[in-house]
Design a protein around this motif. Structure first.
Motif, short mmCIF file in Angstrom:
data_model
loop_
_atom_site.label_atom_id
_atom_site.label_comp_id
_atom_site.label_asym_id
_atom_site.label_seq_id
_atom_site.Cartn_x
_atom_site.Cartn_y
_atom_site.Cartn_z
N SER A 16 0.81 -1.21 0.00
CA SER A 16 0.00 0.00 0.00
C SER A 16 0.85 1.27 0.00
CB SER A 16 -0.94 0.02 1.21
OG SER A 16 -0.24 0.25 2.42
N ARG A 17 2.06 1.19 0.53
CA ARG A 17 2.88 2.40 0.70
C ARG A 17 3.20 3.09 -0.63
NH1 ARG A 17 8.24 4.18 1.40
NH2 ARG A 17 8.39 5.83 2.97
N PRO A 18 3.75 2.38 -1.63
CA PRO A 18 4.02 3.07 -2.91
C PRO A 18 2.75 3.57 -3.58
CG PRO A 18 4.45 0.71 -3.09
CD PRO A 18 4.27 1.00 -1.65
N PHE A 19 1.64 2.83 -3.43
CA PHE A 19 0.37 3.26 -4.01
C PHE A 19 -0.07 4.58 -3.38
CE2 PHE A 19 -4.20 3.66 -3.99
CZ PHE A 19 -4.58 3.34 -5.28
N ALA A 23 -0.59 8.17 -5.18
CA ALA A 23 -1.94 8.76 -5.22
C ALA A 23 -1.95 10.17 -4.64
CB ALA A 23 -2.91 7.87 -4.46
N GLN A 24 -1.25 10.34 -3.53
CA GLN A 24 -1.24 11.66 -2.89
C GLN A 24 -0.60 12.70 -3.80
OE1 GLN A 24 -3.01 13.35 -0.69
NE2 GLN A 24 -2.27 12.31 1.16
N ALA A 25 0.40 12.29 -4.57
CA ALA A 25 1.09 13.22 -5.47
C ALA A 25 0.32 13.43 -6.77
CB ALA A 25 2.49 12.70 -5.77
N PHE A 26 -0.38 12.40 -7.23
CA PHE A 26 -1.01 12.46 -8.55
C PHE A 26 -2.34 13.21 -8.55
CE2 PHE A 26 -4.02 10.67 -11.63
CZ PHE A 26 -3.32 10.86 -12.82
N PHE A 27 -3.20 12.90 -7.61
CA PHE A 27 -4.55 13.47 -7.63
C PHE A 27 -4.56 14.92 -7.13
CE2 PHE A 27 -5.45 8.90 -7.53
CZ PHE A 27 -6.38 8.81 -8.56
N ASP A 28 -5.41 15.70 -7.76
CA ASP A 28 -5.49 17.13 -7.45
C ASP A 28 -6.43 17.36 -6.26
OD1 ASP A 28 -5.06 19.84 -7.62
OD2 ASP A 28 -6.60 20.16 -9.15
N ARG A 29 -6.13 16.67 -5.17
CA ARG A 29 -6.89 16.83 -3.94
C ARG A 29 -6.09 16.17 -2.82
NH1 ARG A 29 -11.71 13.03 -2.35
NH2 ARG A 29 -10.59 13.36 -0.40
N THR A 30 -6.43 16.53 -1.61
CA THR A 30 -5.75 15.95 -0.45
C THR A 30 -6.60 14.83 0.13
OG1 THR A 30 -4.69 18.07 0.08
CG2 THR A 30 -4.79 16.42 1.83
N PHE A 31 -5.97 13.69 0.37
CA PHE A 31 -6.64 12.56 0.98
C PHE A 31 -6.22 12.43 2.43
CE2 PHE A 31 -6.49 11.34 -3.52
CZ PHE A 31 -7.75 10.83 -3.73
N THR A 32 -7.13 12.02 3.28
CA THR A 32 -6.75 11.61 4.62
C THR A 32 -6.12 10.22 4.52
OG1 THR A 32 -8.84 10.49 5.10
CG2 THR A 32 -8.73 12.86 5.59
N GLU A 33 -5.45 9.79 5.56
CA GLU A 33 -4.84 8.46 5.55
C GLU A 33 -5.92 7.39 5.39
OE1 GLU A 33 -2.29 5.37 5.46
OE2 GLU A 33 -1.79 7.50 5.31
N GLU A 34 -7.06 7.60 6.02
CA GLU A 34 -8.16 6.65 5.91
C GLU A 34 -8.68 6.58 4.47
OE1 GLU A 34 -12.69 6.01 7.69
OE2 GLU A 34 -11.24 7.20 8.81
N GLU A 35 -8.77 7.75 3.81
CA GLU A 35 -9.24 7.77 2.42
C GLU A 35 -8.23 7.12 1.48
OE1 GLU A 35 -11.98 11.82 2.32
OE2 GLU A 35 -9.80 11.98 2.08
N LEU A 36 -6.94 7.33 1.73
CA LEU A 36 -5.91 6.69 0.92
C LEU A 36 -5.99 5.17 1.05
CD1 LEU A 36 -2.72 8.88 1.50
CD2 LEU A 36 -3.89 8.50 -0.68
N HIS A 37 -6.25 4.72 2.27
CA HIS A 37 -6.39 3.28 2.48
C HIS A 37 -7.61 2.74 1.75
CE1 HIS A 37 -5.80 -0.56 4.43
NE2 HIS A 37 -7.06 -0.57 4.81
N PHE A 88 -0.98 7.66 -13.94
CA PHE A 88 -0.92 7.23 -12.54
C PHE A 88 -0.15 5.92 -12.41
CE2 PHE A 88 -2.42 4.42 -9.20
CZ PHE A 88 -2.14 5.20 -8.08
N GLN A 89 -0.40 4.97 -13.31
CA GLN A 89 0.29 3.69 -13.26
C GLN A 89 1.80 3.88 -13.34
OE1 GLN A 89 -0.60 0.68 -12.56
NE2 GLN A 89 1.35 -0.32 -13.06
N ALA A 90 2.24 4.81 -14.18
CA ALA A 90 3.68 5.08 -14.31
C ALA A 90 4.24 5.65 -13.01
CB ALA A 90 3.93 6.05 -15.46
N ASP A 91 3.47 6.56 -12.38
CA ASP A 91 3.90 7.13 -11.09
C ASP A 91 3.96 6.05 -10.01
OD1 ASP A 91 3.97 9.55 -12.36
OD2 ASP A 91 2.20 10.39 -11.36
#
Length: 236
Positions: A16-19, A23-37, A88-91
């Motif tokens: 999950s860590r690299p994903f 995701a946090q860098a790619f998407f134009d929004r901020t996710f909480t840790e729970e949302e990232l999970h 995103f897949q490349a990132d």
């Protein structure tokens, strides 16, 4: 001789860590840790939906990669086109190449490798080149010889199909009663190993609920340290 076989993804390292970093860098929004999970778990669910078709060649690996992130993004009302999904897949792949073993798993592999009466192996589902890249980045050759590394994409059959376990039995000349398989997926790893008579350890560090009551692993651990302690303290 005791044979110990490991899954790779989310067993030897934190998948999950690299994903989450990507995701946090790619998407134009901020996710909480729970949302990232939640996004990560959703992407794995959609990946599993097409895994069998990708194994048989009905769906390309690229189509699977696009599908899993576009569908996962929809759970947050985010729409991605194919080009964005591939970006995103490349990132994600770039972050994945920075993967490292769980510290306790590295200690465990070193401990087991030092024992003459134990042979180590790997059995992982996935596309041959992609999984081989992970094996290389994790430097598993420090403990496991090349002919003990088994990738479903190279074998033409994937877990939990009993045939993939039977292939390994022949290749390694192992004794079922003295074979232990360690993996994080109940459906693929625990079911697959138990149906052919191997022992199984569920690396359940995601703390999932077992989907079946009629079948149980021989051991369940919820942290890499617990896995290390199990081999230090138990007569397996």
């Amino acid at each position: 001789m005791l044979t110990i076989i490991f899954d790779v993804d989310d067993t030897l390292y934190d998948q999950s860590r690299p994903f989450k970093i990507a995701a946090q860098a790619f998407f134009d929004r901020t996710f909480t840790e729970e949302e990232l999970h939640e996004l990560y778990i959703s992407s794995r669910k959609f990946s599993d939906e097409l895994f069998h078709q990708s194994t048989t060649g009905e769906v390309s690996v690229e189509d699977l990669q696009v599908y899993r992130i576009t569908e996962a993004a929809k759970t947050f009302e985010i729409t991605l086109n194919r080009q964005e999904a591939l970006h995103f897949q490349a990132d994600y792949l770039a972050e994945l190449k920075k993967m490292t073993l769980f510290e306790e798993v590295e200690q465990l592999l070193t401990l087991l490798h030092q024992q003459d009466d134990i042979q180590l192996a790997v059995l992982t589902n996935g596309e041959k080149e992609h999984q081989a890249m992970k094996i290389d980045k994790l430097r598993l050759d420090r403990w496991i010889p090349d002919n003990h590394l088994f990738i479903s994409g190279a074998l033409g059959v994937a877990k939990p199909d009993k045939r993939v376990f039977e292939i390994i039995e022949v290749q390694l000349g192992l004794d079922k009663e003295n074979t232990i398989y360690i993996g994080d997926s109940f459906d693929h790893d625990i079911v697959g190993a138990k149906q052919v008579g191997w022992k199984a350890i569920w690396m359940n560090h995601r703390k999932r609920t077992a989907p079946r009551k009629d079948l149980a692993p021989d051991y369940e651990v919820q942290h890499p340290k617990a896995l290390l302690d199990l081999f230090k303290n138990e007569s397996l």
